[in-house]
Structure formats: structure tokens, C-alpha cells
Motif scaffolding. Structure first.
Motif, short mmCIF file in Angstrom:
data_model
loop_
_atom_site.label_atom_id
_atom_site.label_comp_id
_atom_site.label_asym_id
_atom_site.label_seq_id
_atom_site.Cartn_x
_atom_site.Cartn_y
_atom_site.Cartn_z
N TYR A 6 7.42 -6.34 -5.19
CA TYR A 6 8.60 -6.48 -4.35
C TYR A 6 9.27 -5.14 -4.12
O TYR A 6 9.37 -4.32 -5.05
CB TYR A 6 9.58 -7.47 -4.98
CG TYR A 6 9.09 -8.89 -4.91
CD1 TYR A 6 9.21 -9.62 -3.74
CD2 TYR A 6 8.47 -9.48 -6.00
CE1 TYR A 6 8.74 -10.92 -3.66
CE2 TYR A 6 8.00 -10.78 -5.93
CZ TYR A 6 8.14 -11.49 -4.76
OH TYR A 6 7.66 -12.77 -4.67
N TYR A 9 15.51 -3.85 -3.18
CA TYR A 9 16.27 -4.62 -2.20
C TYR A 9 17.63 -4.93 -2.80
O TYR A 9 17.73 -5.47 -3.89
CB TYR A 9 15.46 -5.90 -1.89
CG TYR A 9 16.20 -7.04 -1.24
CD1 TYR A 9 16.88 -6.89 -0.04
CD2 TYR A 9 16.18 -8.31 -1.81
CE1 TYR A 9 17.52 -7.95 0.56
CE2 TYR A 9 16.82 -9.39 -1.21
CZ TYR A 9 17.49 -9.20 -0.03
OH TYR A 9 18.13 -10.25 0.56
N ASN A 42 13.71 -12.67 -1.20
CA ASN A 42 12.90 -11.56 -1.72
C ASN A 42 11.51 -11.54 -1.08
O ASN A 42 10.98 -10.47 -0.78
CB ASN A 42 12.81 -11.64 -3.25
CG ASN A 42 14.05 -11.07 -3.89
OD1 ASN A 42 14.15 -9.87 -4.07
ND2 ASN A 42 15.01 -11.92 -4.20
N GLN A 45 11.76 -10.00 2.33
CA GLN A 45 11.83 -8.54 2.24
C GLN A 45 10.44 -7.95 2.01
O GLN A 45 10.09 -6.92 2.58
CB GLN A 45 12.80 -8.11 1.14
CG GLN A 45 14.24 -8.43 1.45
CD GLN A 45 14.72 -7.79 2.73
OE1 GLN A 45 14.47 -6.62 3.00
NE2 GLN A 45 15.41 -8.57 3.55
#
Length: 144
Positions: A6, A9, A42, A45
Motif C-alpha cells: 500500500y 496515504y 486503502n 489508493q
């Protein structure tokens, strides 16, 4: 399983009426911050920042009709011709990615007919190709 890295963010989060809200950049609205919404935001993103899927071709939580039933998909990515290309079903982190979840996304695909299916609980992600009416597990998400 596909390993998801990930991106960094910093979501916009606010408290109001004893509830937490998160801002959805795709839908441009504040939503109640549930465990599933956290996973969905998430993963969005990841799709936009890491995979470079265009935000303009992503739909979030829209209604579809399954026969007489009205259902809502989590995420659909469209191709450059505005045809559904990928369905993503998000679950909260403590939900197993089992046949129940897979069958849910397969039902949505009866309507949308996409070449790629993804199920995720934020920690684990599984993707499939639907070519030739066969499900084939993928080792990574397809490039856009």
C-alpha cells in the motif's frame, strides 16, 4: 495471494456526532468510517497510486440489478472504452476470502462480464482472470 504494497496515504478523517468519517476521493464525499470502508479506501489508493488505474475510470459502490435483486458492488474499474474491466470486492480485515466471497463477486460478474475479478480484505488479496469462461488465479493484478 497477491502481495499488496500500500502507498503512503493520509486519508482525510473527521469526527461528527460521535462517528468517524473518511473522505472518498473517487466519490468526492464523506462516508462513515467502517472497517470495510477503511479497506476500500486503502485499496482505491493502491489502484490509483501504485497500479496507475485512472480515477476517472473507477466506480465505487454503485447499484446493479441481479435479476429482481438490487446489489451494490464495491469497486469496478472500466477500460478505455468505458466497458467494465475489473470488479473488486472488499471485506473488512477479519473476513476470510472464502467461497462465499468469491461467489458474491461471481454473481456480480453475471451482470458485468469483466475479464478480471479481485477479492480483498486489506491483508490478503486474490485475483482471477475469467478468460474462456474459466477462473484462473493470478499472481499479480493486471496492468491497466
Amino acid at each position: 495471494m497477491i502481495k499488496i504494497e500500500y502507498p503512503s496515504y493520509q486519508p482525510k478523517i473527521k469526527g461528527e456526532s460521535n462517528k468517524e468519517f473518511i473522505f472518498d476521493e473517487v466519490r468526492k464525499q464523506w462516508l462513515i468510517l467502517t472497517p470495510e470502508e477503511w479497506v476500500r479506501q486503502n485499496f482505491l489508493q493502491y489502484l490509483m497510486q501504485v497500479m496507475q488505474y485512472p480515477a476517472s475510470l473507477i466506480a465505487v459502490e454503485r447499484e446493479i440489478k441481479l435479476g429482481e435483486l438490487k446489489k451494490r458492488f464495491d469497486i469496478v474499474v472500466f477500460d478505455k472504452d468505458s466497458k467494465p474491466w475489473m470488479i473488486v470486492e472488499c471485506k473488512e480485515m477479519n473476513v476470510a476470502l472464502d467461497t462465499v466471497v468469491l461467489n458474491q463477486v461471481l454473481r456480480y460478474n453475471q451482470v458485468l462480464q469483466v475479464p478480471f475479478l479481485v477479492i480483498t480484505n486489506g491483508s490478503n488479496t486474490v485475483a482471477y482472470s475469467t478468460a474462456n469462461n474459466e477462473l484462473t488465479a493470478l499472481l499479480e493484478l493486471p496492468d491497466f
